[in-house]
Design a protein around this motif. Sequence first.
Motif, PDB file in Angstrom:
ATOM      1  N   PRO A   4      43.947  30.173  42.964  1.00 52.87           N
ATOM      2  CA  PRO A   4      43.570  31.238  42.036  1.00 52.87           C
ATOM      3  C   PRO A   4      42.233  31.029  41.329  1.00 52.87           C
ATOM      4  O   PRO A   4      41.733  31.952  40.676  1.00 52.87           O
ATOM      5  CB  PRO A   4      44.721  31.231  41.027  1.00 52.87           C
ATOM      6  N   ALA A   5      41.681  29.818  41.419  1.00 54.54           N
ATOM      7  CA  ALA A   5      40.343  29.565  40.875  1.00 54.54           C
ATOM      8  C   ALA A   5      39.579  28.748  41.902  1.00 54.54           C
ATOM      9  O   ALA A   5      40.008  27.657  42.280  1.00 54.54           O
ATOM     10  CB  ALA A   5      40.419  28.823  39.550  1.00 54.54           C
ATOM     11  N   ASP A   6      38.454  29.293  42.353  1.00 49.07           N
ATOM     12  CA  ASP A   6      37.713  28.670  43.452  1.00 49.07           C
ATOM     13  C   ASP A   6      36.236  28.531  43.076  1.00 49.07           C
ATOM     14  O   ASP A   6      35.420  29.394  43.349  1.00 49.07           O
ATOM     15  CB  ASP A   6      37.863  29.522  44.718  1.00 49.07           C
ATOM     16  N   GLY A   7      35.925  27.441  42.374  1.00 48.53           N
ATOM     17  CA  GLY A   7      34.544  27.168  42.002  1.00 48.53           C
ATOM     18  C   GLY A   7      33.974  28.133  40.985  1.00 48.53           C
ATOM     19  O   GLY A   7      32.825  28.568  41.111  1.00 48.53           O
ATOM     20  N   LEU A   8      34.742  28.449  39.942  1.00 46.63           N
ATOM     21  CA  LEU A   8      34.307  29.437  38.953  1.00 46.63           C
ATOM     22  C   LEU A   8      33.299  28.833  37.983  1.00 46.63           C
ATOM     23  O   LEU A   8      33.525  27.754  37.432  1.00 46.63           O
ATOM     24  CB  LEU A   8      35.504  29.968  38.170  1.00 46.63           C
ATOM     25  N   SER A   9      32.210  29.542  37.751  1.00 51.48           N
ATOM     26  CA  SER A   9      31.210  29.147  36.763  1.00 51.48           C
ATOM     27  C   SER A   9      30.854  30.364  35.919  1.00 51.48           C
ATOM     28  O   SER A   9      30.525  31.426  36.453  1.00 51.48           O
ATOM     29  CB  SER A   9      29.953  28.595  37.441  1.00 51.48           C
ATOM     30  N   LEU A  10      30.940  30.205  34.603  1.00 49.79           N
ATOM     31  CA  LEU A  10      30.709  31.326  33.694  1.00 49.79           C
ATOM     32  C   LEU A  10      30.405  30.764  32.311  1.00 49.79           C
ATOM     33  O   LEU A  10      31.014  29.784  31.892  1.00 49.79           O
ATOM     34  CB  LEU A  10      31.950  32.222  33.635  1.00 49.79           C
ATOM     35  N   ALA A  11      29.467  31.388  31.595  1.00 44.96           N
ATOM     36  CA  ALA A  11      29.160  31.000  30.223  1.00 44.96           C
ATOM     37  C   ALA A  11      29.332  32.211  29.314  1.00 44.96           C
ATOM     38  O   ALA A  11      28.972  33.333  29.683  1.00 44.96           O
ATOM     39  CB  ALA A  11      27.734  30.458  30.116  1.00 44.96           C
ATOM     40  N   VAL A  12      29.899  31.969  28.130  1.00 47.81           N
ATOM     41  CA  VAL A  12      30.084  33.022  27.136  1.00 47.81           C
ATOM     42  C   VAL A  12      29.456  32.542  25.829  1.00 47.81           C
ATOM     43  O   VAL A  12      29.812  31.475  25.318  1.00 47.81           O
ATOM     44  CB  VAL A  12      31.577  33.334  26.913  1.00 47.81           C
ATOM     45  N   LEU A  64      36.619  39.311  38.979  1.00 49.30           N
ATOM     46  CA  LEU A  64      37.293  38.211  39.665  1.00 49.30           C
ATOM     47  C   LEU A  64      38.127  38.772  40.813  1.00 49.30           C
ATOM     48  O   LEU A  64      39.000  39.610  40.604  1.00 49.30           O
ATOM     49  CB  LEU A  64      38.181  37.461  38.675  1.00 49.30           C
ATOM     50  N   ILE A  65      37.846  38.318  42.029  1.00 46.37           N
ATOM     51  CA  ILE A  65      38.575  38.764  43.216  1.00 46.37           C
ATOM     52  C   ILE A  65      38.967  37.532  44.019  1.00 46.37           C
ATOM     53  O   ILE A  65      38.102  36.735  44.406  1.00 46.37           O
ATOM     54  CB  ILE A  65      37.727  39.714  44.084  1.00 46.37           C
ATOM     55  N   ASP A  66      40.267  37.346  44.235  1.00 45.76           N
ATOM     56  CA  ASP A  66      40.773  36.223  45.034  1.00 45.76           C
ATOM     57  C   ASP A  66      40.239  34.882  44.545  1.00 45.76           C
ATOM     58  O   ASP A  66      39.833  34.023  45.326  1.00 45.76           O
ATOM     59  CB  ASP A  66      40.414  36.411  46.516  1.00 45.76           C
ATOM     60  N   GLY A  67      40.227  34.700  43.223  1.00 44.47           N
ATOM     61  CA  GLY A  67      39.842  33.417  42.659  1.00 44.47           C
ATOM     62  C   GLY A  67      38.361  33.154  42.598  1.00 44.47           C
ATOM     63  O   GLY A  67      37.947  32.054  42.198  1.00 44.47           O
ATOM     64  N   ARG A  68      37.535  34.125  42.958  1.00 38.69           N
ATOM     65  CA  ARG A  68      36.083  33.944  42.928  1.00 38.69           C
ATOM     66  C   ARG A  68      35.434  35.050  42.106  1.00 38.69           C
ATOM     67  O   ARG A  68      35.914  36.186  42.091  1.00 38.69           O
ATOM     68  CB  ARG A  68      35.506  33.957  44.344  1.00 38.69           C
ATOM     69  N   LEU A  69      34.333  34.711  41.454  1.00 41.30           N
ATOM     70  CA  LEU A  69      33.590  35.712  40.703  1.00 41.30           C
ATOM     71  C   LEU A  69      32.714  36.505  41.664  1.00 41.30           C
ATOM     72  O   LEU A  69      31.765  35.976  42.246  1.00 41.30           O
ATOM     73  CB  LEU A  69      32.736  35.038  39.628  1.00 41.30           C
ATOM     74  N   ALA A  70      33.032  37.780  41.823  1.00 38.79           N
ATOM     75  CA  ALA A  70      32.293  38.637  42.738  1.00 38.79           C
ATOM     76  C   ALA A  70      31.020  39.168  42.107  1.00 38.79           C
ATOM     77  O   ALA A  70      30.048  39.454  42.806  1.00 38.79           O
ATOM     78  CB  ALA A  70      33.175  39.802  43.190  1.00 38.79           C
ATOM     79  N   GLN A  71      31.012  39.309  40.769  1.00 38.74           N
ATOM     80  CA  GLN A  71      29.824  39.805  40.065  1.00 38.74           C
ATOM     81  C   GLN A  71      30.020  39.596  38.570  1.00 38.74           C
ATOM     82  O   GLN A  71      31.132  39.749  38.047  1.00 38.74           O
ATOM     83  CB  GLN A  71      29.584  41.283  40.360  1.00 38.74           C
ATOM     84  N   SER A  87      44.467  37.990  40.981  1.00 36.73           N
ATOM     85  CA  SER A  87      43.123  37.506  41.294  1.00 36.73           C
ATOM     86  C   SER A  87      42.779  36.197  40.597  1.00 36.73           C
ATOM     87  O   SER A  87      41.757  35.585  40.903  1.00 36.73           O
ATOM     88  CB  SER A  87      42.081  38.566  40.935  1.00 36.73           C
ATOM     89  N   GLY A  88      43.617  35.746  39.642  1.00 41.91           N
ATOM     90  CA  GLY A  88      43.385  34.463  38.985  1.00 41.91           C
ATOM     91  C   GLY A  88      42.965  34.562  37.529  1.00 41.91           C
ATOM     92  O   GLY A  88      42.589  33.560  36.919  1.00 41.91           O
ATOM     93  N   LYS A  89      43.064  35.745  36.922  1.00 47.55           N
ATOM     94  CA  LYS A  89      42.574  35.942  35.556  1.00 47.55           C
ATOM     95  C   LYS A  89      43.343  35.100  34.541  1.00 47.55           C
ATOM     96  O   LYS A  89      42.751  34.380  33.734  1.00 47.55           O
ATOM     97  CB  LYS A  89      42.676  37.432  35.189  1.00 47.55           C
ATOM     98  N   THR A  90      44.665  35.200  34.572  1.00 50.26           N
ATOM     99  CA  THR A  90      45.473  34.469  33.592  1.00 50.26           C
ATOM    100  C   THR A  90      45.405  32.970  33.825  1.00 50.26           C
ATOM    101  O   THR A  90      45.399  32.183  32.866  1.00 50.26           O
ATOM    102  CB  THR A  90      46.935  34.971  33.645  1.00 50.26           C
ATOM    103  N   VAL A  91      45.332  32.529  35.080  1.00 48.05           N
ATOM    104  CA  VAL A  91      45.192  31.097  35.371  1.00 48.05           C
ATOM    105  C   VAL A  91      43.913  30.563  34.734  1.00 48.05           C
ATOM    106  O   VAL A  91      43.903  29.460  34.152  1.00 48.05           O
ATOM    107  CB  VAL A  91      45.194  30.844  36.890  1.00 48.05           C
ATOM    108  N   LEU A  92      42.828  31.327  34.796  1.00 44.39           N
ATOM    109  CA  LEU A  92      41.576  30.905  34.179  1.00 44.39           C
ATOM    110  C   LEU A  92      41.751  30.721  32.676  1.00 44.39           C
ATOM    111  O   LEU A  92      41.335  29.696  32.111  1.00 44.39           O
ATOM    112  CB  LEU A  92      40.489  31.937  34.468  1.00 44.39           C
TER     113      LEU A  92
END
Length: 365
Positions: free
Chosen positions: A18-26, A205-212, A40-45
């Motif tokens: 559910p999380a595949d190499g996610l990188s994000l800054a807030v 988030l689609i299939d554990g990856r950030l699409a955009q 798609s992995g939202k709650t797991v994140l």
Amino acid sequence: MARLEIKSVSKTFGAARPADGLSLAVEPGEIVAVFGPSGSGKTVLLRMIAGMFEPDDGDILVGGRSVIGAPPERRGIGMAFQNFALFPHMTARDNIASGLRAKGGSDVAGRVAAISRLLKIEHVLGHAPRELSNGQKQRTALARALVGNPDVLLLDDPLRNVDAKLRYEMRLELPNLLRRGAAAVLYVTQDYREAMAIADRIAVLIDGRLAQVATPADIYAQPASVAVARLFGDPTINLAEVTPVAEHGALSAVIAGAKMRLGAGDGAAPGPCWLGVRPEDLAISSVSGEDAIPARILAITPMHEKAVLLLRLSDGTEWLAALPPDAPLGAADDAVFVRFAPEAAMLFDRATGLRIGPSHRLKAA
């Protein structure tokens, strides 16, 4: 306040990833909506950030400090769940205060009173959860997450269980309320309208990856892929298989037997593509001519602020058009002609689904 940073985070549960190499800054004071389909992995994140799960790889930083291995209560994070998760034996007041008391916070009563006034629930503070409406439960859970002034605030689809009127009101109120606290906010939702109304940026988030990851306006007008384009818009985007050709610096393609201009290209024509046009970018008339696709109206659905027409193009492809309700609509089974402005067309590689062209949407010829 602190910056939240997610660095190459991955998580696997058996065969699922559910999380595949996610990188994000807030940034502090920023609201980022994490949007995507169910599973798609939202709650797991969110749960990895909160400390309920630890990632298999990568790092999570709050204020530049890694929180991997730190217990949830020491991460400086507040979280509100979609199912409210209120303690049934406590009043609303005690539910809101529970986190502060566990940490030994000062002026608990004053802080609870202040956040309750802000969320307009001060009149139900003495009620048990069973005596609260869903809207009041939602605001109580949100107050509990906000009252401790967390560095990071995680909201897991908090409006999912409230009625439509309150959901609309909270879409208007929440952004100002959340920015007042200046926390870095991750807001999970499955409703694209909610994401666009509340967020400064949307992480798709689609299939554990950030699409955009982009602003709501850019996500809608400049989707990174067919998959992203399909997630935004009601009715959804129209698609057609085309093979554009370049003529005198401009692109064109044949759609259902009609040659349509697609705007200025960036050199050679791309190969086989998906052409995408939003329903609201279509125009319908009874007059044939240049850049007009023959079609027939199959059905008309009034939707108050717009009318949606189901169209069958001359090659059997079905498209949707969204028109103002006062526009000349015709009637079912009418023969019509469909047009769109060249700059409204979007092209996506047919093999990968990724958008083609550095300008995202084509430039007017």
